[in-house]
Design an enzyme around this catalytic site. Structure first.
Site, PDB file in Angstrom:
ATOM      1  N   ASP A   1       0.821  -1.211   0.000  1.00 30.17           N
ATOM      2  CA  ASP A   1       0.000   0.000   0.000  1.00 30.17           C
ATOM      3  C   ASP A   1       0.857   1.264   0.000  1.00 30.17           C
ATOM      4  O   ASP A   1       2.060   1.217   0.236  1.00 30.17           O
ATOM      5  CB  ASP A   1      -0.954   0.010   1.210  1.00 30.17           C
ATOM      6  CG  ASP A   1      -0.314  -0.583   2.469  1.00 30.17           C
ATOM      7  OD1 ASP A   1       0.917  -0.535   2.577  1.00 30.17           O
ATOM      8  OD2 ASP A   1      -1.048  -1.086   3.325  1.00 30.17           O
TER       9      ASP A   1
ATOM     10  N   ASN B   1      -7.399  -3.039  14.220  1.00 26.26           N
ATOM     11  CA  ASN B   1      -8.798  -3.289  13.825  1.00 26.26           C
ATOM     12  C   ASN B   1      -8.927  -4.501  12.905  1.00 26.26           C
ATOM     13  O   ASN B   1      -9.979  -4.732  12.322  1.00 26.26           O
ATOM     14  CB  ASN B   1      -9.393  -2.048  13.137  1.00 26.26           C
ATOM     15  CG  ASN B   1      -8.680  -1.703  11.836  1.00 26.26           C
ATOM     16  OD1 ASN B   1      -7.738  -2.386  11.430  1.00 26.26           O
ATOM     17  ND2 ASN B   1      -9.124  -0.646  11.177  1.00 26.26           N
TER      18      ASN B   1
ATOM     19  N   HIS C   1      -7.185  -5.022  10.083  1.00 26.80           N
ATOM     20  CA  HIS C   1      -6.926  -4.799   8.651  1.00 26.80           C
ATOM     21  C   HIS C   1      -5.655  -5.518   8.198  1.00 26.80           C
ATOM     22  O   HIS C   1      -4.747  -5.761   8.981  1.00 26.80           O
ATOM     23  CB  HIS C   1      -6.909  -3.302   8.285  1.00 26.80           C
ATOM     24  CG  HIS C   1      -5.719  -2.521   8.731  1.00 26.80           C
ATOM     25  ND1 HIS C   1      -5.796  -1.178   9.043  1.00 26.80           N
ATOM     26  CD2 HIS C   1      -4.425  -2.847   8.909  1.00 26.80           C
ATOM     27  CE1 HIS C   1      -4.597  -0.734   9.376  1.00 26.80           C
ATOM     28  NE2 HIS C   1      -3.751  -1.729   9.310  1.00 26.80           N
TER      29      HIS C   1
ATOM     30  N   GLU D   1      -9.666  -2.158   5.296  1.00 23.72           N
ATOM     31  CA  GLU D   1     -10.276  -1.869   6.581  1.00 23.72           C
ATOM     32  C   GLU D   1     -11.529  -2.727   6.780  1.00 23.72           C
ATOM     33  O   GLU D   1     -12.094  -3.236   5.798  1.00 23.72           O
ATOM     34  CB  GLU D   1     -10.663  -0.378   6.625  1.00 23.72           C
ATOM     35  CG  GLU D   1      -9.499   0.591   6.400  1.00 23.72           C
ATOM     36  CD  GLU D   1      -8.588   0.748   7.622  1.00 23.72           C
ATOM     37  OE1 GLU D   1      -8.362  -0.248   8.351  1.00 23.72           O
ATOM     38  OE2 GLU D   1      -8.085   1.857   7.826  1.00 23.72           O
TER      39      GLU D   1
END
Ligand code: F6R
Length: 243
Positions: A67, A136, A138, A143
């Protein structure tokens, strides 16, 4: 999914660097998927040591990073390109022509994402994808959401990711958008190695390893991949041992 509990970040870095080095020795022109963030930093140090001692060479490998933040140039110290150059690539004999990054400053996002996916395909796919996991759940910047993604796409980062990563940015001003490989791209890798250390990852590790497979915890899909090794320490594995 194999979960390996080791004593320290150092021990994990030695084990993960060994896996990557063995892959490079077996296939010098391997295609490697790399991650940024704190999790792989020690592993990158071990890989640099292996390069410096002459054990491995990076000159024929091809890389794809997961990313990149939108709006940051490659020269920006907070860009993930800069991170990889600083923490690994720039300290090896890697051929920068074979280093692939999503160009997150483009105005032609869709074309860029298609191009990245076809570049991965035309290299024969990723041999080993290295991952961290967000607090979280990811992976890459996929996400939590209502469905699993497939190819690369532009994502609006969640508040939890912004809270976790804004410490790296002066004034805490970090981009709200990034381009990321999709979950499908990650799942197509032949082998996946994930590093999760520290107490802040305990919940995500539990959901990834023992939870329901759901896009609400994108990492949980790794349960369905045929070759995944997850490296944890005592802190990140804290919730696993009670279940
Ligand atoms: C980084 C990436 C992210 C991180 C994750 C964990 O390229 O794609 O998924 O792996 O946010 O970050 P750290 O390792 O900083 O805790």
């Amino acid at each position: 999914m194999e979960v390996i509990l080791l004593d320290s970040t150092y021990d994990i870095s030695v084990a993960v660097a060994e896996i990557i080095a063995n892959q490079i020795k077996k296939k010098p022109d391997s295609v490697l998927g790399f991650a940024t963030g704190a999790s792989p930093v020690e592993t990158y140090k071990r890989l640099i040591e292996k390069y410096q001692s002459g054990e491995i060479s990076f000159k024929d490998i091809t890389t794809f990073n997961l990313d990149e933040y939108c709006g940051l140039s490659r020269e920006d110290k907070n860009s993930y390109f800069y991170f990889m150059k600083d923490n690994l690539f720039g300290k090896t004999d890697i051929d920068f022509e074979k280093v692939h990054f999503l160009s997150a400053s483009t105005d032609y996002v869709e074309d860029e994402c298609k191009k990245y996916q076809s570049e991965i395909e035309s290299c024969g796919g990723i041999d080993i994808q290295l991952l961290g996991v967000g607090t979280n759940g990811h992976i890459g910047f996929n996400e939590p959401s209502d469905e699993f993604t497939d190819g690369p796409f532009k994502v609006k980062l969640t508040q939890s990711t912004i809270d976790a990563n804004s410490k790296y940015f002066e004034n805490g001003n970090m981009p709200e958008y990034a381009l990321t490989m999709g979950v499908g791209d990650i799942m197509r890798a032949k082998k996946i190695v994930l590093i999760a250390t520290g107490e802040s990852k305990a919940k995500a590790v539990y959901s990834m390893v023992k939870g329901e497979v759901t896009p609400k915890c994108p990492a949980s899909i790794l349960q369905t991949h045929k070759d995944v090794t997850v490296f944890v320490d005592k802190e990140s594995a804290a919730l696993l041992k009670y279940n």
